[in-house]
Design a protein around this motif. Structure first.
Motif, PDB file in Angstrom:
ATOM      1  N   PHE A   1       3.190  -5.125  -1.179  1.00 25.14           N
ATOM      2  CA  PHE A   1       2.064  -5.957  -0.761  1.00 25.14           C
ATOM      3  C   PHE A   1       0.974  -5.944  -1.827  1.00 25.14           C
ATOM      4  CE2 PHE A   1       4.087  -4.418   3.107  1.00 25.14           C
ATOM      5  CZ  PHE A   1       4.296  -5.614   3.791  1.00 25.14           C
ATOM      6  N   SER A   2       0.119  -6.974  -1.797  1.00 26.92           N
ATOM      7  CA  SER A   2      -1.033  -7.005  -2.692  1.00 26.92           C
ATOM      8  C   SER A   2      -2.142  -6.141  -2.110  1.00 26.92           C
ATOM      9  CB  SER A   2      -1.540  -8.437  -2.849  1.00 26.92           C
ATOM     10  OG  SER A   2      -2.122  -8.851  -1.632  1.00 26.92           O
ATOM     11  N   ALA A   3      -3.150  -5.852  -2.944  1.00 25.30           N
ATOM     12  CA  ALA A   3      -4.276  -5.041  -2.486  1.00 25.30           C
ATOM     13  C   ALA A   3      -4.976  -5.699  -1.309  1.00 25.30           C
ATOM     14  CB  ALA A   3      -5.246  -4.807  -3.650  1.00 25.30           C
ATOM     15  N   SER A   4      -5.144  -7.027  -1.344  1.00 22.11           N
ATOM     16  CA  SER A   4      -5.880  -7.661  -0.245  1.00 22.11           C
ATOM     17  C   SER A   4      -5.046  -7.651   1.031  1.00 22.11           C
ATOM     18  CB  SER A   4      -6.337  -9.072  -0.616  1.00 22.11           C
ATOM     19  OG  SER A   4      -5.221  -9.889  -0.847  1.00 22.11           O
ATOM     20  N   GLU A   5      -3.717  -7.735   0.899  1.00 26.32           N
ATOM     21  CA  GLU A   5      -2.866  -7.593   2.088  1.00 26.32           C
ATOM     22  C   GLU A   5      -2.960  -6.180   2.662  1.00 26.32           C
ATOM     23  OE1 GLU A   5       0.748 -10.782   1.185  1.00 26.32           O
ATOM     24  OE2 GLU A   5       0.722  -8.880   0.106  1.00 26.32           O
ATOM     25  N   VAL A   6      -3.019  -5.173   1.783  1.00 29.32           N
ATOM     26  CA  VAL A   6      -3.173  -3.785   2.243  1.00 29.32           C
ATOM     27  C   VAL A   6      -4.481  -3.658   3.032  1.00 29.32           C
ATOM     28  CG1 VAL A   6      -3.586  -1.409   1.472  1.00 29.32           C
ATOM     29  CG2 VAL A   6      -1.760  -2.763   0.402  1.00 29.32           C
ATOM     30  N   GLN A   7      -5.537  -4.265   2.494  1.00 32.85           N
ATOM     31  CA  GLN A   7      -6.838  -4.198   3.165  1.00 32.85           C
ATOM     32  C   GLN A   7      -6.777  -4.858   4.545  1.00 32.85           C
ATOM     33  OE1 GLN A   7     -10.105  -5.611   0.824  1.00 32.85           O
ATOM     34  NE2 GLN A   7     -11.582  -5.022   2.402  1.00 32.85           N
TER      35      GLN A   7
ATOM     36  N   LYS B   1      -6.008   6.735  -7.327  1.00 34.12           N
ATOM     37  CA  LYS B   1      -5.449   5.897  -6.258  1.00 34.12           C
ATOM     38  C   LYS B   1      -6.280   5.984  -4.992  1.00 34.12           C
ATOM     39  CE  LYS B   1      -0.892   6.227  -8.082  1.00 34.12           C
ATOM     40  NZ  LYS B   1       0.126   7.275  -8.109  1.00 34.12           N
ATOM     41  N   LYS B   2      -6.854   7.173  -4.736  1.00 29.22           N
ATOM     42  CA  LYS B   2      -7.705   7.323  -3.549  1.00 29.22           C
ATOM     43  C   LYS B   2      -8.983   6.512  -3.726  1.00 29.22           C
ATOM     44  CE  LYS B   2      -4.458  10.068  -2.589  1.00 29.22           C
ATOM     45  NZ  LYS B   2      -3.289   9.356  -2.071  1.00 29.22           N
ATOM     46  N   ALA B   3      -9.575   6.592  -4.924  1.00 27.05           N
ATOM     47  CA  ALA B   3     -10.812   5.844  -5.189  1.00 27.05           C
ATOM     48  C   ALA B   3     -10.552   4.344  -5.111  1.00 27.05           C
ATOM     49  CB  ALA B   3     -11.362   6.223  -6.562  1.00 27.05           C
ATOM     50  N   ALA B   4      -9.410   3.904  -5.641  1.00 24.23           N
ATOM     51  CA  ALA B   4      -9.141   2.461  -5.719  1.00 24.23           C
ATOM     52  C   ALA B   4      -8.936   1.828  -4.348  1.00 24.23           C
ATOM     53  CB  ALA B   4      -7.932   2.199  -6.615  1.00 24.23           C
ATOM     54  N   VAL B   5      -8.420   2.600  -3.365  1.00 24.44           N
ATOM     55  CA  VAL B   5      -8.234   2.018  -2.024  1.00 24.44           C
ATOM     56  C   VAL B   5      -9.468   2.227  -1.145  1.00 24.44           C
ATOM     57  CG1 VAL B   5      -5.710   2.209  -2.053  1.00 24.44           C
ATOM     58  CG2 VAL B   5      -7.072   4.071  -1.048  1.00 24.44           C
TER      59      VAL B   5
ATOM     60  N   GLY C   1       2.757   1.724  -3.760  1.00 27.10           N
ATOM     61  CA  GLY C   1       1.637   1.503  -4.668  1.00 27.10           C
ATOM     62  C   GLY C   1       2.007   0.649  -5.861  1.00 27.10           C
ATOM     63  N   GLY C   2       3.258   0.746  -6.303  1.00 24.84           N
ATOM     64  CA  GLY C   2       3.695   0.024  -7.502  1.00 24.84           C
ATOM     65  C   GLY C   2       3.635  -1.483  -7.373  1.00 24.84           C
ATOM     66  N   ALA C   3       3.592  -2.000  -6.139  1.00 23.18           N
ATOM     67  CA  ALA C   3       3.585  -3.448  -5.948  1.00 23.18           C
ATOM     68  C   ALA C   3       2.178  -3.997  -5.793  1.00 23.18           C
ATOM     69  CB  ALA C   3       4.408  -3.810  -4.712  1.00 23.18           C
ATOM     70  N   THR C   4       1.178  -3.120  -5.638  1.00 18.63           N
ATOM     71  CA  THR C   4      -0.152  -3.578  -5.220  1.00 18.63           C
ATOM     72  C   THR C   4      -1.046  -4.057  -6.348  1.00 18.63           C
ATOM     73  OG1 THR C   4      -0.952  -1.339  -5.515  1.00 18.63           O
ATOM     74  CG2 THR C   4      -0.304  -1.984  -3.279  1.00 18.63           C
ATOM     75  N   ASN C   5      -0.722  -3.710  -7.581  1.00 25.52           N
ATOM     76  CA  ASN C   5      -1.666  -3.846  -8.694  1.00 25.52           C
ATOM     77  C   ASN C   5      -2.899  -2.965  -8.486  1.00 25.52           C
ATOM     78  OD1 ASN C   5      -2.231  -4.820 -11.300  1.00 25.52           O
ATOM     79  ND2 ASN C   5      -3.707  -6.284 -10.466  1.00 25.52           N
ATOM     80  N   ILE C   6      -2.747  -1.899  -7.689  1.00 24.72           N
ATOM     81  CA  ILE C   6      -3.765  -0.849  -7.618  1.00 24.72           C
ATOM     82  C   ILE C   6      -3.372   0.191  -8.665  1.00 24.72           C
ATOM     83  CG2 ILE C   6      -4.616   1.065  -6.181  1.00 24.72           C
ATOM     84  CD1 ILE C   6      -4.274  -0.860  -3.765  1.00 24.72           C
ATOM     85  N   VAL C   7      -4.292   0.518  -9.566  1.00 30.58           N
ATOM     86  CA  VAL C   7      -4.035   1.476 -10.659  1.00 30.58           C
ATOM     87  C   VAL C   7      -2.712   1.160 -11.375  1.00 30.58           C
ATOM     88  CG1 VAL C   7      -4.203   3.916 -11.332  1.00 30.58           C
ATOM     89  CG2 VAL C   7      -5.210   3.178  -9.194  1.00 30.58           C
ATOM     90  N   PRO C   8      -2.557  -0.070 -11.899  1.00 36.15           N
ATOM     91  CA  PRO C   8      -1.275  -0.424 -12.528  1.00 36.15           C
ATOM     92  C   PRO C   8      -0.965   0.416 -13.772  1.00 36.15           C
ATOM     93  CG  PRO C   8      -2.923  -2.114 -12.966  1.00 36.15           C
ATOM     94  CD  PRO C   8      -3.503  -1.195 -11.928  1.00 36.15           C
ATOM     95  N   ALA C   9      -1.994   0.921 -14.440  1.00 30.52           N
ATOM     96  CA  ALA C   9      -1.759   1.746 -15.628  1.00 30.52           C
ATOM     97  C   ALA C   9      -0.894   2.949 -15.260  1.00 30.52           C
ATOM     98  CB  ALA C   9      -3.080   2.216 -16.219  1.00 30.52           C
ATOM     99  N   ASP C  10      -1.077   3.442 -14.021  1.00 28.09           N
ATOM    100  CA  ASP C  10      -0.323   4.627 -13.610  1.00 28.09           C
ATOM    101  C   ASP C  10       1.171   4.347 -13.537  1.00 28.09           C
ATOM    102  OD1 ASP C  10      -0.518   7.380 -12.924  1.00 28.09           O
ATOM    103  OD2 ASP C  10      -0.017   6.875 -10.863  1.00 28.09           O
ATOM    104  N   ASP C  11       1.536   3.133 -13.120  1.00 26.20           N
ATOM    105  CA  ASP C  11       2.964   2.804 -13.021  1.00 26.20           C
ATOM    106  C   ASP C  11       3.619   2.852 -14.394  1.00 26.20           C
ATOM    107  OD1 ASP C  11       2.678   2.317 -10.266  1.00 26.20           O
ATOM    108  OD2 ASP C  11       1.875   0.335 -10.706  1.00 26.20           O
TER     109      ASP C  11
END
Lengths: 504, 504
Positions: free
Chosen positions: B216-222, B269-273, B235-245
């Protein structure tokens, strides 16, 4: 699993699979695949890349870099299986964690590097870890022996076999183009393999390529050396120490050059071409790879030690590396400068001096000249035209035009003079800046690009006189080189303002 | 240079050029190309691969991984130029040489990782160097902030927002499947992003995928979290912290997991969500990532410190990691085990205990339970069925079947019982061996693969009784898993001969 194979011409060794085939095999991106050619039984372990649509279901797409190991034709069938995680990864991990590698562990790593079982990223990690954690001399010896074993080797029946090497970092260090014909014209063998530019503006192989082909097999190198006495070829084409080529390509982006790896890389190539006598030029000073004479002596001691372990007599010459050797940087500019010396049109300066000193050491080590008389003997071989004839013989045997003259080489056509900002003496030049300017101008890919340094440290200059001329084959590259020159101030003149503060 | 573009569906970001075009540009393999979409002006800097025949002269072949940045259609034109060497390479080199990175330098590295300017090899070198040389807490904070900035972020208007994390290394640690529905059923928000397996036999995202889509995207998660109170997504699909992937894919082959990078990866990841309250489970003991309680406390202190710097209240629980949590390893086996607890069919054992302890800390931190009463409050939410209803709501909002039951999940069909060699008590189990057996059996790619541990440390067993059952979807995988089991002895029984020396 049996798939139909297609071959694509890409150098990196990869096998591309459709996601459905990969999933049936339980393989993810980056996992390794064991590929077998069912007709010949030849096999290889290669990292997989998974694609949803680019590769058809039932098809394995092999890059030519992967297919070199199995030799499949497009349309043939290929057998594939998931491969176990290579144990070389555990040994790299041991190095990352500060462990010392055994000979057996080193053998597995070097073999997996050569066979492309390891990805560029994994090899880069090994190189980074070896650089940071260092290697002891046993580890260096193991690496050297395994690097030799990774590829083809040469044995000459006639001895001695001479070799030379220059530690890089000094711009314009084209002495190989003089040392090889001098040594060969003295009757010694010198099968010189050289590299292309890594971080410099041109490797010796790049320079020689302006005169003749440089890509030969190990047996061709042997035959040509036996006939002409010497060659100057590109090591990357020979399959001599092929593991080193992979490692160098991994060192390149981050300009990593760890001590242990550097020692192994130098001495392995000498051992693999059957050399027993080796002179190594160690330039020291600001802007070179080796900061000062003290560090140069440490390196020299390590090279002599490793040589002894490998059965090679090594002598090192610590040389001045604070300014370019000669006045030119860039392929055609450097080649012309060397040829002018062989043609006896230019008999002075740092290039001829240094070349004769280095060649002279080899002449002394092999008894071709009395101790203390090597450099003069080398100079005599230039003066009497023997070195030039030998160079022409070498060019001819490598397939080039033996009648080439310095004046045949062209530079430019986009040219810019950097003028002195004030009267004064040149105090210093910045090697790194000069190399970067030559690279930005197009060197070594564009043979006519580079620069001529009119004024070297200690020489006087008048305001408005040209200190430096930049040559480029493309106008936009000349502009970028000029911009870089303005930002880096490669030449410092005593009368020059170094900075101006508070001006309105 | 203006070329006609073709797109190929490969995830790694590359631009492939014909050697003639590359040479005209002065570009070699691995050099970077600046690509512009002339219609939209969108541009990217991407490493080039040069081919002699695969790419036609005048054509640029873009992988889909490269084209995501410029959005060109096959047949369109594309503008390309050689790009300068990225300055991120100099900053990585600084880290290799033991330097401390500034926030600005870190920002350039993380941005170049995210935009795929850096190759996998270059990122791997950065990770290797950061692992060996370490990072101080300022560097870790910079990395955390830049990792958050590298992708999408979520802000909730309702507070508090809870999150949980388990340091990996313990097999069967499926507590997220219980903690998330418990927390959400208490009325708190918990937008949980999880990873897939890196070195384990299945990440939480792999497990959840057996029940519902996880991409899901970040806005869908929200939106889903605002409606259902919680989600369990990849997390890998969300574009949340993509550098980490990108960094995780580089850590994977060599199993590198440096402390600084680990801290940044967790807290970013905690901060980003948008989380402000976080419980972190730190399993310690032989075979886990953290050797003992002392080291666990150091890590806990670092996590609390980094949380404070980022505005997140962090509490850590040091837990027993010497044996699997619960009795199952593998996707369907673990999911079924968790569902049975939610269905109140299995109310005892380490899985339910640990899940309630961890969830209880969050309930206490947010005032949903009195201090000392959190675990009981969590257990009550399982007993009264609220956690199960909440889990079904979460499965439904993610697009799965809310009526799924533990009994619907299938295992095998290839099954092997490992029998006890003697009467006695189980003294210890080897986590790493259990994980490796489950992986070799096919986990996590094959959902029915894995193992059930019938006997855990402290339990008695009779000779010939099954200690362990291995499940696989493919017969050859079962054979390999059995072979690995024979070589690694994952379960030690007190009556067992450990070795037999001098027997004839």
């Amino acid at each position: 699993m049996f798939l139909s194979a297609d071959i694509i011409d890409i150098a990196s060794p990869l096998i591309l699979l459709n996601i459905a085939d990969a999933s049936a095999l339980g393989v993810s991106d980056g996992d390794r695949i064991f590929i077998t050619n069912p007709n010949t039984g030849k096999s290889a372990t290669i990292p997989a890349t998974v694609s949803e649509t680019f590769v058809q279901y039932g098809t394995a797409l092999l890059t030519s870099g992967a297919n070199q190991f199995v030799g499949i034709s497009s349309g043939d069938g290929v057998d594939i299986l998931p491969a176990k995680r290579p144990s070389s990864l555990d040994f790299i991990r041991k190095k990352i964690d500060g462990g010392k590698l055994t000979r057996a562990e080193t053998a597995v790593i070097v073999s997996d590097i050569t066979k492309k079982v390891l990805s560029q990223a994994e090899v880069t990690s090994y190189i980074t870890a070896s650089y940071i954690n260092g290697m002891d001399m046993d580890e260096v010896e193991y690496l050297t022996r395994e690097m030799v074993a990774s590829g083809d080797t040469i044995t000459f029946s006639k001895k001695p076999v001479v070799d030379k090497h220059s530690i890089g970092g000094v711009p314009g260090n084209k002495i190989t183009l003089l040392v090889v014909p001098i040594i060969a014209s003295s009757g010694l063998l010198i099968p010189k393999t050289s590299s292309r530019a890594i971080t410099g503006a041109g490797g010796t192989a790049d320079l020689m390529e302006a005169l003749a082909p440089v890509a030969f097999s190990a047996s061709e190198v042997q035959q040509m050396t036996e006939k002409a006495g010497g060659v100057i070829v590109w090591g990357g084409a020979t399959n001599i120490v092929p593991a080193d080529d992979v490692m160098i390509s991994c060192e390149y982006p981050l300009k990593i050059n760890g001590r242990g790896k550097m020692l192994a890389s130098i001495i392995a190539k000498k051992a693999a071409v059957g050399s027993d006598t080796c002179v190594i030029d160690i330039p020291v000073g600001p802007g070179t790879k080796i900061a000062d004479e003290t560090e140069g002596k440490v390196l020299a001691g390590q090279l002599v030690d490793l040589g002894k372990r490998m059965g090679i007599r090594v002598e090192c010459a610590i040389t001045f590396g604070g300014a370019p050797v000669g006045r030119h940087i860039g392929v055609n500019l450097e080649v012309a400068e060397a040829l002018r010396i062989l043609e006896n049109k230019d008999g002075s300066g740092s290039l001829v001096q240094k070349s004769c000193e280095i060649a002279g050491i080899a002449l002394e080590m092999t008894g071709k000249a009395a101790v203390g008389n090597g450099a003069d003997a080398a100079m005599a071989l230039i003066r009497n035209g023997k070195a030039l004839s030998k160079m022409r013989e070498i060019i001819e045997i490598q397939g080039g035009d033996p009648n080439v003259k310095a004046d045949d080489l062209t530079f430019g056509p986009f040219i810019y003079d950097v003028l002195a900002p004030a009267d004064g003496a040149v105090i210093s030049v910045k090697n790194r800046a000069l190399i970067d300017i030559a690279r930005v101008a197009g060197s070594p890919n564009e043979h006519g690009a580079g620069l001529r340094l009119h004024k070297k440290p200690g020489e006087t200059v008048r305001k408005g006189e040209a200190m430096l001329t930049i040559y480029a084959e493309k106008e936009w590259r000349l502009s970028e080189a000029i911009e870089l020159c303005r930002n880096t101030h490669p030449v410092t003149v005593s009368g020059m303002l170094l900075s101006r503060i508070g001006a309105e």
